[in-house]
Design a protein around this motif. Structure first.
Motif, PDB file in Angstrom:
ATOM      1  N   GLY A 196      45.949  34.720  49.696  1.00 29.61           N
ATOM      2  CA  GLY A 196      45.791  34.894  51.137  1.00 29.61           C
ATOM      3  C   GLY A 196      45.249  33.640  51.791  1.00 29.61           C
TER       4      GLY A 196
ATOM      5  N   GLU B 152      32.265  41.970  55.104  1.00 30.70           N
ATOM      6  CA  GLU B 152      32.744  42.936  54.112  1.00 30.70           C
ATOM      7  C   GLU B 152      33.902  43.806  54.600  1.00 30.70           C
ATOM      8  N   VAL B 153      33.838  44.276  55.849  1.00 29.09           N
ATOM      9  CA  VAL B 153      34.846  45.242  56.306  1.00 29.09           C
ATOM     10  C   VAL B 153      36.248  44.666  56.170  1.00 29.09           C
ATOM     11  N   PHE B 154      36.356  43.370  56.350  1.00 25.88           N
ATOM     12  CA  PHE B 154      37.702  42.783  56.311  1.00 25.88           C
ATOM     13  C   PHE B 154      38.327  42.846  54.907  1.00 25.88           C
ATOM     14  N   SER B 155      37.500  43.105  53.905  1.00 28.15           N
ATOM     15  CA  SER B 155      38.027  43.228  52.538  1.00 28.15           C
ATOM     16  C   SER B 155      38.813  44.530  52.340  1.00 28.15           C
ATOM     17  N   PHE B 156      38.464  45.589  53.099  1.00 34.00           N
ATOM     18  CA  PHE B 156      39.104  46.892  52.850  1.00 34.00           C
ATOM     19  C   PHE B 156      40.578  46.912  53.269  1.00 34.00           C
ATOM     20  N   PRO B 157      40.899  46.465  54.503  1.00 36.38           N
ATOM     21  CA  PRO B 157      42.333  46.429  54.824  1.00 36.38           C
ATOM     22  C   PRO B 157      43.094  45.526  53.846  1.00 36.38           C
TER      23      PRO B 157
ATOM     24  N   GLN C 231      42.527  45.132  50.680  1.00 33.29           N
ATOM     25  CA  GLN C 231      42.785  45.884  49.450  1.00 33.29           C
ATOM     26  C   GLN C 231      44.133  46.607  49.570  1.00 33.29           C
ATOM     27  N   PHE C 232      44.316  47.312  50.714  1.00 32.43           N
ATOM     28  CA  PHE C 232      45.531  48.102  50.879  1.00 32.43           C
ATOM     29  C   PHE C 232      46.763  47.201  51.047  1.00 32.43           C
TER      30      PHE C 232
ATOM     31  N   VAL D 141      47.676  45.524  47.701  1.00 38.89           N
ATOM     32  CA  VAL D 141      48.349  46.448  46.767  1.00 38.89           C
ATOM     33  C   VAL D 141      49.820  46.571  47.156  1.00 38.89           C
TER      34      VAL D 141
ATOM     35  N   PHE E 224      35.324  44.112  46.446  1.00 40.51           N
ATOM     36  CA  PHE E 224      35.968  45.300  47.000  1.00 40.51           C
ATOM     37  C   PHE E 224      37.484  45.366  46.754  1.00 40.51           C
ATOM     38  N   ASN E 225      38.011  44.587  45.871  1.00 40.96           N
ATOM     39  CA  ASN E 225      39.458  44.568  45.707  1.00 40.96           C
ATOM     40  C   ASN E 225      39.832  44.929  44.266  1.00 40.96           C
ATOM     41  N   PHE E 226      40.628  45.992  44.125  1.00 39.20           N
ATOM     42  CA  PHE E 226      41.093  46.344  42.775  1.00 39.20           C
ATOM     43  C   PHE E 226      42.614  46.438  42.736  1.00 39.20           C
TER      44      PHE E 226
ATOM     45  N   ALA F 163      44.297  46.174  39.328  1.00 45.21           N
ATOM     46  CA  ALA F 163      44.268  47.401  38.524  1.00 45.21           C
ATOM     47  C   ALA F 163      45.379  48.363  38.949  1.00 45.21           C
ATOM     48  N   VAL F 164      45.608  48.463  40.256  1.00 39.80           N
ATOM     49  CA  VAL F 164      46.646  49.377  40.751  1.00 39.80           C
ATOM     50  C   VAL F 164      48.021  48.915  40.246  1.00 39.80           C
TER      51      VAL F 164
ATOM     52  N   SER G  75      38.021  54.216  53.127  1.00 43.60           N
ATOM     53  CA  SER G  75      37.856  53.457  51.877  1.00 43.60           C
ATOM     54  C   SER G  75      36.948  54.197  50.901  1.00 43.60           C
TER      55      SER G  75
ATOM     56  N   TYR H 163      38.535  54.780  47.345  1.00 44.88           N
ATOM     57  CA  TYR H 163      37.921  54.098  46.202  1.00 44.88           C
ATOM     58  C   TYR H 163      37.320  55.121  45.231  1.00 44.88           C
TER      59      TYR H 163
ATOM     60  N   TRP I  28      39.981  56.817  43.113  1.00 42.78           N
ATOM     61  CA  TRP I  28      40.446  55.910  42.055  1.00 42.78           C
ATOM     62  C   TRP I  28      39.412  55.787  40.945  1.00 42.78           C
TER      63      TRP I  28
END
Lengths: 402, 137
Positions: A50, A75-80, A82-83, A86, A109-111, A114-115, B123, B127, B130
């Protein structure tokens, strides 16, 4: 086994961290070092990220941009992302198949790795530079602790191998429940074609006006654990003993203000040069001007041992310069006192100053430790060694499944 | 002659590259190097902006990758001069304007904040599912 090892692999390097526009230093250099060696060996590397990246031309790059709307609250910007990572990451990797393995640097905050591992079945290799919860708790601010811990544990759970930089970090990972069998120690390294003893640095010497000076150098991102404040506090002492000394700080970062403050307070501005961030390709020229190179890293405030693998140590080795390092973590494992470096007590400006003065007064010792460190570096610590370690782990994994 | 100075908060990047990209004269600028984290400390920033400047700029490597731009614009709004913007090494610029900041930037920031609450709640559920039910591979 031999036949498998001759196979040319297709590898997806996938970065989920926000490096912004920065293309040098830290993880950028680590990833570039590994990728460059893999490409040289004929493997096909794809890079998904990114942020911006400076990579060999052979690498095919894919961009998964961070949201332009959600980027202002920590931190909040990490959640969108993540999606987004993926959905887009899975699509990109599916189109690139066959892929032998995915290499992903763990980030807050990013997995997504794994997905994709679960959905596509491609082996997942993670790079863990620290325990995210620990890092946030000790070096930053910890918000959404459960989410951070869950994401990290999901990543660990699906990873086939977890690459980490040092034995200290391996112990930390184990204490957080990561199975030892998954952990592989793969420290930083250096590229001997870039960091070597025969670099022409006349232009920099003239530009900085440091001809006939005794130059003490440091390179890095001025992070907490780099311990630059202790090096800065040694300037005053060294300047008394060596009037023509110059301390050259190559880099910039969050502790720059603290460094400036110490230099001002000690009234040693005329003995100090701070370059700010310089492009990675220019770093060797700056460091080649130096007579001594220092790595003043420190243990952590919570009592845990220093667990990083400073890139600078290996680059210093490649330049065949005498090195002064604090006796912490990996530094006391890779350097032998008075054989390949002078190891000094951490957080001790007097000790750093004494070591610099000793090397100034003893050119034979300087030359000896520089040569020994160089030989050690070339034989054990180049990026080629690290890339081989990575590939061996892959082949071991494949063989174990046959 | 009294030269009216401008202020550049250098968030990241190289000031000479930024000045060059925007044809600005470095001699009429006071440069203050700040870390991104300092943007979360209004007192520190506003301390600098109390002095009378002709314009205030925030400099960075690339606007496309720069976070916290709305906060930078709000700091300019709260400063005395109310002129300037965010500029980068590529020659790009986000020009400050009072109406745009009041009627677009700040409402967008409020929208982002409200939407963020929903994202965080979603989230937590995603999360947790998962972590609890899908990790036993």
């Amino acid at each position: 086994m031999v036949e498998i090892q001759n196979e040319k692999l297709r590898i997806a390097f996938w970065r989920i961290d926000y490096a912004g526009a920065l293309v040098d230093a830290g993880i950028n250099s680590t990833i570039r070092g590994l990728i460059t060696e893999l490409v040289k060996s004929g493997h096909k590397v794809f890079h998904i990220s990114g942020s911006r990246a400076k990579l060999p031309n052979e690498v095919e790059s894919f961009h998964i941009p961070f949201s332009k709307i959600f980027r202002n609250f920590p931190e909040v910007f990490s959640f969108p992302y993540q999606f987004k990572s993926v959905s887009l990451g899975k699509r990109i990797i599916k189109n690139l198949e066959p892929i032998n393995f995915i290499y992903q640097v763990i980030h807050d905050f990013n997995f997504s790795g794994a997905v994709v591992r679960k959905n596509l079945g491609i082996p997942l290799f993670l790079q863990a530079d620290g325990i995210q919860v620990w890092v946030k708790q000790n070096w930053g601010k910890l918000y959404f602790k459960s989410l951070l811990r869950w994401a990290e544990e999901i990543q660990w759970s699906f990873a086939d191998k977890i690459f980490t930089f040092s034995s200290q970090l391996r112990e930390q990972l184990k204490s957080y429940g990561v199975p030892e069998t998954k952990i592989v120690i793969n420290p930083c390294g250096f590229n001997p074609e870039v960091f070597h003893p025969n670099i022409d640095c006349k232009e920099i010497i003239n530009q900085l006006n440091i001809a006939n000076k005794f130059v003490v150098g440091f390179s890095g991102t001025f992070g907490y654990y780099h311990g630059i404040s202790f090096l800065a506090k040694s300037i005053k002492m060294v300047a008394k003993a060596i009037p023509n000394v110059v301390f050259l700080f190559v880099g910039d970062g969050s502790y720059r203000a603290q460094l400036d403050e110490i230099i001002k307070q000690d009234n040693v501005e005329k003995f100090t040069i701070i370059t700010g961030f310089v492009p990675f390709e220019d770093v060797p020229k700056y460091l080649s001007c130096c007579d001594v190179l220092v790595s003043p890293c420190i243990n952590n405030d919570d009592g845990t041992e220093f667990f990083n693998s400073p890139l600078k140590n290996f680059e210093y080795m490649g330049l065949r310069k005498p090195i002064i390092a604090t006796a912490v973590g990996q530094q006391k494992e890779i350097f032998k006192h008075r054989w390949s470096a002078l190891l000094v007590e951490e957080r001790n400006p007097e000790a750093i100053a004494e070591a610099i003065i000793e090397l100034y007064n003893n050119p034979d010792l300087s030359a000896t430790i520089a040569i020994n460190a160089f030989n050690e570096g070339i034989s054990k610590h180049t990026w080629r060694h690290r890339a081989e370690n990575l590939l061996n782990s892959y082949f071991e994994l494949i063989n174990s499944k046959i | 002659m009294n030269i009216v100075m401008n202020l550049l908060f250098l968030v990241n990047g190289n000031s000479s590259n930024i000045f060059k990209a925007h044809n600005l004269n470095p001699e009429v600028f006071e440069i203050v190097k700040i870390d991104e984290k300092v943007l979360a400390k209004p007192r520190s920033i506003l301390e600098y902006t109390r002095k009378k400047f002709e314009s205030i700029y925030f400099g960075c490597i690339s606007i496309d990758f720069q976070r916290f731009i709305p906060f930078m614009l709000i700091y300019i709004l709260l400063s005395k001069c109310k002129k300037g913007g965010v500029i980068d090494e590529d020659g790009k610029k986000v020009r400050f304007s009072i109406p745009k900041t009041l009627f677009f930037t700040i409402p967008m920031l409020i929208f982002e904040f409200i939407a963020s609450i929903f994202i965080v709640i979603f989230s937590y559920v995603y999360y947790f599912v998962w972590w609890k039910f899908k990790t036993k591979n």
